[in-house]
Design an enzyme around this catalytic site. Sequence first.
Site, PDB file in Angstrom:
ATOM      1  N   SER A 245       8.958   6.819   0.680  1.00 32.42           N
ATOM      2  CA  SER A 245       8.290   6.864  -0.628  1.00 32.42           C
ATOM      3  C   SER A 245       8.175   8.308  -1.064  1.00 32.42           C
ATOM      4  O   SER A 245       7.356   9.060  -0.526  1.00 32.42           O
ATOM      5  CB  SER A 245       6.899   6.237  -0.529  1.00 32.42           C
TER       6      SER A 245
ATOM      7  N   LYS B  61       7.586   2.243  -7.058  1.00 33.14           N
ATOM      8  CA  LYS B  61       6.657   2.428  -5.936  1.00 33.14           C
ATOM      9  C   LYS B  61       5.468   3.280  -6.362  1.00 33.14           C
ATOM     10  O   LYS B  61       4.324   2.986  -5.995  1.00 33.14           O
ATOM     11  CB  LYS B  61       7.380   3.072  -4.746  1.00 33.14           C
TER      12      LYS B  61
ATOM     13  N   LYS C  19      -1.251  11.241  -0.591  1.00 37.07           N
ATOM     14  CA  LYS C  19       0.101  11.801  -0.744  1.00 37.07           C
ATOM     15  C   LYS C  19       0.839  11.119  -1.904  1.00 37.07           C
ATOM     16  O   LYS C  19       1.450  11.783  -2.751  1.00 37.07           O
ATOM     17  CB  LYS C  19       0.887  11.616   0.562  1.00 37.07           C
TER      18      LYS C  19
END
Lengths: 293, 293
Positions: A94, A169, A237
């Site tokens: 990701s 995502k 993150k």
Amino acid sequence: MNIGFIGLGVMGQPMAEHLITADHSVHLYRVKERSRHLVELGGHAAGSPKAVAEAADIVILMVPDTPDVEAVLFGEQGVAQGLSAGKTVIDMSSISPVATRGFASRIAALDCAYLDAPVSGGEAGAKAASLSIMVGGGQKDFDRVLPILEVMGKNINLVGGVGDGQTAKVANQIIVALTIGAVSEGLLFASKAGADPAKVRAALMGGLASSKILEMHGQRMIDRTFEPGFRISLHQKDINNALKAARSLKMSLPSTALAQEIFNACAAQGHGELDHSALIRALESMAAHEIGA
Amino acid sequence: MNIGFIGLGVMGQPMAEHLITADHSVHLYRVKERSRHLVELGGHAAGSPKAVAEAADIVILMVPDTPDVEAVLFGEQGVAQGLSAGKTVIDMSSISPVATRGFASRIAALDCAYLDAPVSGGEAGAKAASLSIMVGGGQKDFDRVLPILEVMGKNINLVGGVGDGQTAKVANQIIVALTIGAVSEGLLFASKAGADPAKVRAALMGGLASSKILEMHGQRMIDRTFEPGFRISLHQKDINNALKAARSLKMSLPSTALAQEIFNACAAQGHGELDHSALIRALESMAAHEIGA
């Protein structure tokens, strides 16, 4: 098929294991003590990302963040040095959608295909081979690798061109974080006002407020089961990627920015390694009230 | 049964109609031109809330806000003046949980029962008799009026004591507003980053980001169908109740406060009478980008 798998962490290990037990020839990097069992199952330990790319037709990446993907692909002894025309790179990490488009064009210059295919579903989904996989890339490339992806996941969608899988995502992580915030404020309000949050959750599940997050994370908040799951530090993150991308795209994500600040408060209070449903704990500290109490 | 129904607006009209067609004797206030058909169906027009309370055993209120409930109950020619021991008041309006407890104790002093029973599901749910109803009050009183509530709704839960129904409704409105904000930021990010928001929505529906709001309001945002539905101006009223209650309860709802500011921006841009899914339009104006464009 000859498959390369780079990144044997919490997610990568079970994903690679599914490929090995599905009788693919899987070239692994980097095998450590905790991933040694994959070699015993029939996987092949490779000495570098370059060696993986030389041995495999399809190279899968599952590493933590954008700089890791860049290093694995284009660093010393990287994948790019081992690729030859006709091979395919699938990045299941990701990372940044913007950086992804740059990586893809550098791989395309080697006459190789590139797909971004980040996942959602966490360690449990990886182990159960039930990951949701959001794919960006060409239709033909997608069709060709779909049987490989189906070994690792269930809800697999070609969302658009290169980068759009990562974009989906990021959108997923935005919606999940903010829905956790929504459920947190709703249940905390109910509890502080004197109602039973479990009964409120149950009453709301049938209506417009219902969500997977109210169902699963709402129950976690009530039960005080904050073991991950998906860690706040990892969600931070992802939200950092979202906010950086938003700034470069010239757009404002005010609620996402606030959610990050609340995650930051969780980290300040020592909860960064708890499940992201522990977002409620920062709000509880401000209210001097715990909903489970 | 002799039922009183006070408040014949967009919600109250179809709710009262269901009671009339279920062969209850329904005493109505206040019948205007647009609710005249209820009398033709067999309802009885009353001259005041007091007259309704004299004629009925169960008095249902469905009015806009806290001051309206107070006026109808305790004003000149109000319900309290017409009540006698053993009767029941059911407030189905969405109002302050704190004020509700005060109203209930004043009604209890007349030897009458009080239930708060706010609904969710909007005009469509009222017409289809499929409202979710969140009830606060005593178990026996709940059991007694449940057959009446079942004429108007489907997902009917006793959440707790008096006021807890209103608390659950406030929690519902918090979660719905914030989930609309979540879906708005996620889909707007996806679109601004170049992905197709319809494909992103579809890919996300199977996973952790899935919600009734992503399903219904996400589709509205993509289709640009912002006719209410549930108006932003009404949701602002509910969120105002939430923020006022939070302050009096000594707690902080940072994301709810931000959602109200975004609704305020919608109102500033002339969108206050659109469906609450139009929250995305304030974010679109900041991003200089529409997801349907």
